[in-house]
Design an enzyme around this catalytic site. Structure first.
Site, PDB file in Angstrom:
ATOM      1  N   VAL A   1       3.783  -1.998  16.934  1.00 23.45           N
ATOM      2  CA  VAL A   1       3.976  -0.692  16.300  1.00 23.45           C
ATOM      3  C   VAL A   1       3.314  -0.783  14.923  1.00 23.45           C
ATOM      4  CG1 VAL A   1       5.684   0.891  15.305  1.00 23.45           C
ATOM      5  CG2 VAL A   1       6.124  -0.218  17.514  1.00 23.45           C
TER       6      VAL A   1
ATOM      7  N   ASP B   1       5.517  12.574   9.468  1.00 25.60           N
ATOM      8  CA  ASP B   1       5.238  12.552   8.028  1.00 25.60           C
ATOM      9  C   ASP B   1       6.392  11.803   7.358  1.00 25.60           C
ATOM     10  OD1 ASP B   1       4.849  12.915   5.359  1.00 25.60           O
ATOM     11  OD2 ASP B   1       4.199  15.001   5.533  1.00 25.60           O
TER      12      ASP B   1
ATOM     13  N   ASN C   1       2.844  -0.787   7.473  1.00 24.07           N
ATOM     14  CA  ASN C   1       1.634  -0.654   6.664  1.00 24.07           C
ATOM     15  C   ASN C   1       1.630   0.617   5.829  1.00 24.07           C
ATOM     16  OD1 ASN C   1      -1.451  -0.868   6.132  1.00 24.07           O
ATOM     17  ND2 ASN C   1      -1.209   1.081   7.190  1.00 24.07           N
TER      18      ASN C   1
ATOM     19  N   TYR D   1       5.254   2.989  -7.966  1.00 26.87           N
ATOM     20  CA  TYR D   1       4.596   2.255  -6.872  1.00 26.87           C
ATOM     21  C   TYR D   1       4.900   0.760  -7.014  1.00 26.87           C
ATOM     22  CZ  TYR D   1       0.799   0.340  -3.982  1.00 26.87           C
ATOM     23  OH  TYR D   1       0.071  -0.354  -3.039  1.00 26.87           O
TER      24      TYR D   1
ATOM     25  N   LYS E   1       6.938  -1.591  -4.312  1.00 28.15           N
ATOM     26  CA  LYS E   1       6.357  -2.764  -3.637  1.00 28.15           C
ATOM     27  C   LYS E   1       7.181  -4.026  -3.951  1.00 28.15           C
ATOM     28  CE  LYS E   1       2.919  -0.994  -1.310  1.00 28.15           C
ATOM     29  NZ  LYS E   1       2.778  -1.129   0.144  1.00 28.15           N
TER      30      LYS E   1
ATOM     31  N   VAL F   1      -8.363  -3.624  -1.387  1.00 30.13           N
ATOM     32  CA  VAL F   1      -9.090  -3.627  -0.124  1.00 30.13           C
ATOM     33  C   VAL F   1      -9.841  -2.290  -0.093  1.00 30.13           C
ATOM     34  CG1 VAL F   1      -8.817  -3.555   2.397  1.00 30.13           C
ATOM     35  CG2 VAL F   1      -7.306  -5.012   1.035  1.00 30.13           C
TER      36      VAL F   1
ATOM     37  N   SER G   1     -10.715   1.158   0.853  1.00 30.32           N
ATOM     38  CA  SER G   1      -9.980   2.177   1.629  1.00 30.32           C
ATOM     39  C   SER G   1      -9.926   3.485   0.852  1.00 30.32           C
ATOM     40  CB  SER G   1      -8.537   1.721   1.928  1.00 30.32           C
ATOM     41  OG  SER G   1      -7.709   1.980   0.823  1.00 30.32           O
TER      42      SER G   1
HETATM   43  N1  LIG Z   1      -6.215  -0.493  -0.217  1.00 25.47           N
HETATM   44  C1  LIG Z   1      -5.764  -1.291  -1.163  1.00 25.47           C
HETATM   45  O1  LIG Z   1      -6.476  -1.671  -2.115  1.00 25.47           O
HETATM   46  C2  LIG Z   1      -4.336  -1.807  -1.083  1.00 25.47           C
HETATM   47  C3  LIG Z   1      -3.935  -2.800  -1.979  1.00 25.47           C
HETATM   48  C4  LIG Z   1      -2.634  -3.290  -1.907  1.00 25.47           C
HETATM   49  C5  LIG Z   1      -1.763  -2.786  -0.948  1.00 25.47           C
HETATM   50  N2  LIG Z   1      -2.183  -1.806  -0.109  1.00 25.47           N
HETATM   51  C6  LIG Z   1      -1.225  -1.291   0.878  1.00 25.47           C
HETATM   52  O2  LIG Z   1      -1.812  -1.243   2.155  1.00 25.47           O
HETATM   53  C7  LIG Z   1      -1.229  -0.185   2.903  1.00 25.47           C
HETATM   54  C8  LIG Z   1      -2.327   0.649   3.553  1.00 25.47           C
HETATM   55  O3  LIG Z   1      -3.147   1.184   2.558  1.00 25.47           O
HETATM   56  P1  LIG Z   1      -4.629   1.741   2.837  1.00 25.47           P
HETATM   57  O4  LIG Z   1      -5.404   1.403   1.626  1.00 25.47           O
HETATM   58  O5  LIG Z   1      -5.098   1.294   4.165  1.00 25.47           O
HETATM   59  O6  LIG Z   1      -4.357   3.318   2.852  1.00 25.47           O
HETATM   60  P2  LIG Z   1      -5.194   4.510   3.495  1.00 25.47           P
HETATM   61  O7  LIG Z   1      -6.564   4.078   3.867  1.00 25.47           O
HETATM   62  O8  LIG Z   1      -5.034   5.650   2.570  1.00 25.47           O
HETATM   63  O9  LIG Z   1      -4.399   4.814   4.866  1.00 25.47           O
HETATM   64  C9  LIG Z   1      -3.092   5.284   4.817  1.00 25.47           C
HETATM   65  C10 LIG Z   1      -2.574   5.487   6.230  1.00 25.47           C
HETATM   66  O10 LIG Z   1      -1.226   5.947   6.136  1.00 25.47           O
HETATM   67  C11 LIG Z   1      -1.102   7.229   6.744  1.00 25.47           C
HETATM   68  N3  LIG Z   1      -0.189   8.026   5.943  1.00 25.47           N
HETATM   69  C12 LIG Z   1      -0.350   8.402   4.648  1.00 25.47           C
HETATM   70  N4  LIG Z   1       0.693   9.145   4.257  1.00 25.47           N
HETATM   71  C13 LIG Z   1       1.528   9.243   5.313  1.00 25.47           C
HETATM   72  C14 LIG Z   1       2.773   9.894   5.522  1.00 25.47           C
HETATM   73  N5  LIG Z   1       3.349  10.633   4.578  1.00 25.47           N
HETATM   74  N6  LIG Z   1       3.366   9.771   6.739  1.00 25.47           N
HETATM   75  C15 LIG Z   1       2.778   9.070   7.729  1.00 25.47           C
HETATM   76  N7  LIG Z   1       1.606   8.422   7.575  1.00 25.47           N
HETATM   77  C16 LIG Z   1       0.978   8.519   6.389  1.00 25.47           C
HETATM   78  C17 LIG Z   1      -2.529   7.799   6.750  1.00 25.47           C
HETATM   79  O11 LIG Z   1      -2.756   8.678   7.841  1.00 25.47           O
HETATM   80  P3  LIG Z   1      -2.478  10.270   7.803  1.00 25.47           P
HETATM   81  O12 LIG Z   1      -3.198  10.783   6.609  1.00 25.47           O
HETATM   82  O13 LIG Z   1      -2.998  10.755   9.114  1.00 25.47           O
HETATM   83  O14 LIG Z   1      -1.017  10.411   7.719  1.00 25.47           O
HETATM   84  C18 LIG Z   1      -3.333   6.534   7.001  1.00 25.47           C
HETATM   85  O15 LIG Z   1      -3.304   6.215   8.369  1.00 25.47           O
HETATM   86  C19 LIG Z   1      -0.340   0.580   1.934  1.00 25.47           C
HETATM   87  O16 LIG Z   1       0.992   0.175   2.099  1.00 25.47           O
HETATM   88  C20 LIG Z   1      -0.838   0.149   0.573  1.00 25.47           C
HETATM   89  O17 LIG Z   1       0.161   0.232  -0.411  1.00 25.47           O
HETATM   90  C21 LIG Z   1      -3.450  -1.297  -0.141  1.00 25.47           C
END
Ligand SMILES: NC(=O)c1ccc[n+]([C@@H]2O[C@H](COP(=O)([O-])OP(=O)(O)OC[C@H]3O[C@@H](n4cnc5c(N)ncnc54)[C@H](OP(=O)(O)O)[C@@H]3O)[C@@H](O)[C@H]2O)c1
Length: 327
Positions: free
Chosen positions: A65, A120, A147, A214, A218, A247, A249
């Protein structure tokens, strides 16, 4: 040190050989401790084999999941777990984006089954969690990837942060992760197998001014995971918290990969290769940075982070102004 001071110290040490011996002992101890910590870091980061996915049911009909599975890191977990032999339940808001990832899984790992669940997490109430519970009741879930996460639109002091942003961060990062885990963990414990992997952030390891909510959310996930790891270890369930720096994104707003900022595919490969219980920093350059940050005084790290966030905010506000002019 001036020559005369050195002479005084030498004379003192010659007169008290036990003192010289004690100081030498202390020096040897701190050198040994530094060597031990460096060797253990190198082993953890580059050599230790991670737990194999077969332990969690890969290629045995088990499900993974993944929350936030339609984009970024979550999408990559969904793809790589399917390729490793799991069926995958994908959860996020957008049905179209979820369907597109499910189709990609069919194309790349055609033996994997998929289910999508549109939710959501910012607004999910009891009815939505009941529906999720029904959707997973009959599934043999081997892996849960917590995630989904939300950060601030841009760094800001708490007093300047919109109230709905604070609300959403807490609802998604804290409440949703806790509730989804509570739905999945009992089944894993009953089957005596499972992996609960939660994506953390450097902002949760050290207080991050201007991302206070945030950062605290975390930190919650880190503490939650470590406590849960101890609770579930006797039931054969592995709980890991993955400490993560940037990362590429949509959330990070970074588009190009570099040594310190991997693309989601490389990051997820590193996580799945190095699975281990407890708090881990799976990507090598993130681990190196984490090592240096832990060695530095906390006040210095915090001042650096604060400066960085002030800078990011200034640039983000300037970009917003430019965009407003063009509209
Ligand atoms: N990227 C980084 O630099 C980084 C660094 C440290 C930690 N992280 C952690 O990694 C995780 C993933 O981050 P990411 O960078 O991959 O983010 P991302 O590219 O923005 O993707 C976020 C995902 O979550 C979904 N989402 C967002 N809001 C939502 C909501 N209210 N309900 C359900 N789904 C939701 C989005 O899809 P929909 O829009 O379709 O809902 C998308 O699939 C997060 O926990 C983040 O804190 C990221």
């Amino acid at each position: 040190m001036a020559d005369s001071t050195l002479q005084v110290v030498n004379a003192h040490l010659s007169a008290h050989p036990w003192l010289a011996l004690g100081l030498q002992g202390l020096g040897a101890l701190s050198l040994a401790s530094a060597l031990l910590s460096w060797t253990s870091f190198l082993f953890r980061t580059f050599l230790r084999p991670g737990t194999r996915l077969a332990k969690f049911g890969a290629k045995k009909g088990a499900w993974a999941v993944v929350t936030g599975a339609s984009d970024g890191i979550g999408r990559e977990f969904a793809l790589q777990l399917a390729q490793a032999g799991f069926n995958v339940l994908l959860a996020a808001r957008s049905t179209e984006k979820l369907d597109a990832v499910a189709q990609e899984i069919k194309d790349k790992a055609n033996s994997a089954e998929t289910k999508t669940f549109a939710i959501d997490f910012a607004y999910a109430g009891d009815a939505a969690y009941d529906a999720l519970k029904s959707a997973i009741t009959d599934l043999d879930i081997g892996v849960l990837v917590n995630n989904v996460g939300k950060s601030h639109e841009m760094p800001a002091d708490l007093v300047d942060t919109p109230a709905d942003e604070l609300r959403d961060i807490l609802a998604i990062n804290v409440a949703a992760t806790t509730r989804v885990t509570a739905l999945v963990a009992p089944g894993m414990a009953a089957r005596r197998r499972g992996l609960i992997l939660t994506i953390g952030s450097f902002a949760g390891s050290a207080p991050a001014p201007m991302l206070a909510t945030y950062s605290a959310s975390k930190a919650y996930l880190r503490t939650f995971s470590l406590a849960l790891a101890a609770e579930l270890a006797p039931a054969g369930v592995t709980v890991e918290h993955a400490n993560t720096y940037f990362v590429v994104s949509a959330m990070s707003k970074i588009r190009r990969a570099s040594a310190l900022v991997p693309a989601p595919a490389a990051y997820v490969r590193a996580v799945l290769r190095g699975l281990a219980p407890g708090a881990q920093t799976p990507y090598w350059s993130h681990a190196l940075l984490d090592y240096v940050m832990n060695a530095a005084p906390a006040r210095v790290v915090q001042a650096y982070t604060h400066g960085l966030h002030r800078d990011i905010r200034k640039r983000a506000l300037r970009k917003k102004e430019r965009e407003a002019k063009w509209q």
